[in-house]
Design a protein around this motif. Structure first.
Motif, mmCIF file in Angstrom:
data_model
loop_
_atom_site.group_PDB
_atom_site.id
_atom_site.type_symbol
_atom_site.label_atom_id
_atom_site.label_comp_id
_atom_site.label_asym_id
_atom_site.label_seq_id
_atom_site.Cartn_x
_atom_site.Cartn_y
_atom_site.Cartn_z
ATOM 1 N N PHE A 77 73.030 67.739 8.543
ATOM 2 C CA PHE A 77 72.008 67.144 7.800
ATOM 3 C C PHE A 77 72.757 66.613 6.291
ATOM 4 C CE2 PHE A 77 68.417 67.801 4.788
ATOM 5 C CZ PHE A 77 67.584 66.787 5.327
ATOM 6 N N TYR A 78 73.633 67.137 5.928
ATOM 7 C CA TYR A 78 74.285 66.907 4.698
ATOM 8 C C TYR A 78 75.161 65.619 4.838
ATOM 9 C CZ TYR A 78 77.639 66.666 0.856
ATOM 10 O OH TYR A 78 78.548 66.500 -0.055
ATOM 11 N N LEU A 79 76.086 65.473 5.934
ATOM 12 C CA LEU A 79 76.951 64.367 6.161
ATOM 13 C C LEU A 79 75.993 63.153 6.710
ATOM 14 C CD1 LEU A 79 79.689 66.359 7.976
ATOM 15 C CD2 LEU A 79 79.729 64.887 5.715
ATOM 16 N N LEU A 80 74.879 63.246 7.285
ATOM 17 C CA LEU A 80 74.051 62.208 7.686
ATOM 18 C C LEU A 80 73.516 61.694 6.407
ATOM 19 C CD1 LEU A 80 71.624 63.350 10.440
ATOM 20 C CD2 LEU A 80 73.003 61.713 10.549
ATOM 21 N N VAL A 216 61.723 71.466 7.574
ATOM 22 C CA VAL A 216 60.510 71.198 7.903
ATOM 23 C C VAL A 216 59.859 70.461 7.035
ATOM 24 C CG1 VAL A 216 58.374 72.899 8.485
ATOM 25 C CG2 VAL A 216 60.436 73.756 9.084
ATOM 26 N N ASN A 217 59.861 70.802 5.608
ATOM 27 C CA ASN A 217 59.210 70.021 4.820
ATOM 28 C C ASN A 217 60.391 69.312 3.947
ATOM 29 O OD1 ASN A 217 56.891 69.688 3.204
ATOM 30 N ND2 ASN A 217 57.153 71.491 2.017
ATOM 31 N N CYS A 218 60.708 68.297 4.558
ATOM 32 C CA CYS A 218 61.941 67.477 4.007
ATOM 33 C C CYS A 218 61.479 66.881 2.465
ATOM 34 C CB CYS A 218 62.169 66.577 5.060
ATOM 35 S SG CYS A 218 63.538 65.510 4.441
ATOM 36 N N PRO A 219 62.046 67.153 1.763
ATOM 37 C CA PRO A 219 61.607 66.612 0.184
ATOM 38 C C PRO A 219 61.907 64.978 0.274
ATOM 39 C CG PRO A 219 63.620 67.742 0.055
ATOM 40 C CD PRO A 219 63.366 67.881 1.471
ATOM 41 N N SER A 220 61.037 64.123 -0.386
ATOM 42 C CA SER A 220 60.871 62.924 -0.388
ATOM 43 C C SER A 220 62.101 62.191 -0.777
ATOM 44 C CB SER A 220 59.653 62.218 -1.084
ATOM 45 O OG SER A 220 59.810 62.929 -2.440
ATOM 46 N N GLN A 224 63.602 61.334 5.945
ATOM 47 C CA GLN A 224 62.968 62.024 7.114
ATOM 48 C C GLN A 224 63.393 61.769 8.482
ATOM 49 O OE1 GLN A 224 59.671 63.943 6.329
ATOM 50 N NE2 GLN A 224 60.306 63.507 4.242
ATOM 51 N N GLU A 225 63.795 60.813 8.752
ATOM 52 C CA GLU A 225 64.410 60.368 10.008
ATOM 53 C C GLU A 225 65.678 61.505 10.062
ATOM 54 O OE1 GLU A 225 66.538 56.587 10.148
ATOM 55 O OE2 GLU A 225 66.637 56.914 12.520
ATOM 56 N N VAL A 230 68.176 66.229 12.946
ATOM 57 C CA VAL A 230 68.754 67.490 13.319
ATOM 58 C C VAL A 230 67.835 68.304 13.863
ATOM 59 C CG1 VAL A 230 69.528 69.614 11.849
ATOM 60 C CG2 VAL A 230 70.019 67.099 10.926
ATOM 61 N N ARG A 231 66.446 68.112 13.859
ATOM 62 C CA ARG A 231 65.597 68.987 14.467
ATOM 63 C C ARG A 231 65.789 69.115 15.955
ATOM 64 N NH1 ARG A 231 60.522 68.651 10.622
ATOM 65 N NH2 ARG A 231 59.604 67.498 12.555
ATOM 66 N N GLU A 232 65.687 67.702 16.293
ATOM 67 C CA GLU A 232 65.916 67.414 17.980
ATOM 68 C C GLU A 232 67.261 67.845 18.369
ATOM 69 O OE1 GLU A 232 65.314 63.198 18.906
ATOM 70 O OE2 GLU A 232 67.306 63.376 19.953
#
Ligand code: GLN
Length: 301
Positions: A77-80, A216-220, A224-225, A230-232
């Motif tokens: 997530f961080y590197l994305l 789950v509740n990604c900050p704005s 979001q993508e 990551v969730r997938e």
């Protein structure tokens, strides 16, 4: 889904904790990290953190433990967020693997291109992309970002790191050599050191649930993508060889670590964090899986 996470009451949860501790009796502790092998196997903690609701945490909630492989989705997530998806998915794939998390064979079959970021070859490759002069600094950069974004308090457990480094990890070393041979990474020592550091980022069950809520509740301010990506990948690859069976039974994004922690995300509802050290044959915590399955059945009821 029939029920909501917020409908789950403490009494019900406490009952599952009792059942889960019995289920763990047949489990094993990892023998390649001495401090993990010395952990009391009957420790058990769970934390449910619904979006905008009170925390429901039970069991050994003050005990800290290393995230181990649960850091992998957060590294991704961080590197994305730093480097973008085109760059990242040029370095690692996003397909499930039926081999163990530390398999060299899988990497050889794939000619040095790690199949996904949830197995060691993929996470080691991603660890090579963190910036900083050494493993410690690179780990601190990730730690600071996660603590800020997720409002949690992860710290580097130096004792655990020493323990990880006290025995040679032949499998990770051969993965590393293969990655170098295939020109996937070019600073092997610092890369492995970074990977070992980030696996020893540690916290309580509440820290882990807070970390989970980030996805789950990604900050704005974050993409979001990226969160969805990551969730997938957690859903299809998060429990190694057991991912497919588990996804059919439970269906929500989940990641396990060899310390006995498991993080599950209930999209649009909240995060579930469990910790209990005794592991099954695939290296997943028996009690944690038990509790998550009970919660999944409740949500579906
Ligand atoms: N540090 C551990 C390893 O590389 C993490 C693995 C895990 O949690 N499954 O073996």
């Amino acid at each position: 889904m029939g029920q909501l996470l917020t409908n789950l009451n403490s009494q019900q949860l406490s009952h599952w904790l009792t059942e889960a501790s019995q289920a763990a009796n047949k489990g094993k502790l990892p023998n390649y990290i001495p401090l993990l092998q010395q952990t009391p196997p009957n420790l058990l903690a769970v934390c449910i953190l619904p979006i905008n609701h009170q925390i429901n945490a039970q069991g050994d909630i003050d005990k800290t433990f290393p995230l181990m492989s649960i850091i992998k989705p957060f590294l991704l997530f961080y590197l994305l967020s730093q480097l973008g998806k085109e760059f990242i998915f040029n370095k690692v794939g996003r397909d499930p693997s039926n081999y163990p998390f530390n398999s060299l064979e899988q990497l050889q079959i794939d000619q040095g291109f790690p199949r996904n970021p949830m197995i060691n070859s993929g996470a080691i490759t991603l660890a090579s992309l963190l910036l900083g002069k050494d493993g410690k600094t690179r780990c601190q950069n990730l730690q600071k970002w996660l603590n800020k974004q997720a409002n949690c308090n992860l710290f580097l457990d130096e004792f655990m790191l020493n323990s990880v480094q006290s025995l040679p990890n032949i499998r990770n070393q051969s993965i590393l050599q293969e990655l170098v041979k295939q020109n996937q990474i070019n600073e092997p020592e610092i890369t492995l050191d970074t990977y070992n550091h980030i696996c020893c980022l540690s916290g309580t069950i509440i820290d882990l649930a807070r970390l989970g809520l980030l996805l789950v509740n990604c900050p704005s301010s974050l993409s979001q993508e990226n969160c969805l990506i990551v969730r997938e990948i957690m859903t299809t690859c998060g429990l190694y060889e057991a991912s497919d069976t588990f996804a059919k039974k439970v269906g929500f994004p989940t990641k396990s670590g060899v310390s006995g922690a498991i993080l599950s995300l209930v999209p649009e509802e909240g995060a579930i964090a469990c910790y209990s050290p005794a592991l099954d044959a695939e290296g997943n915590s028996i009690s944690s899986l038990f509790i998550i399955q009970k919660i999944a059945q409740f949500l579906a009821s």
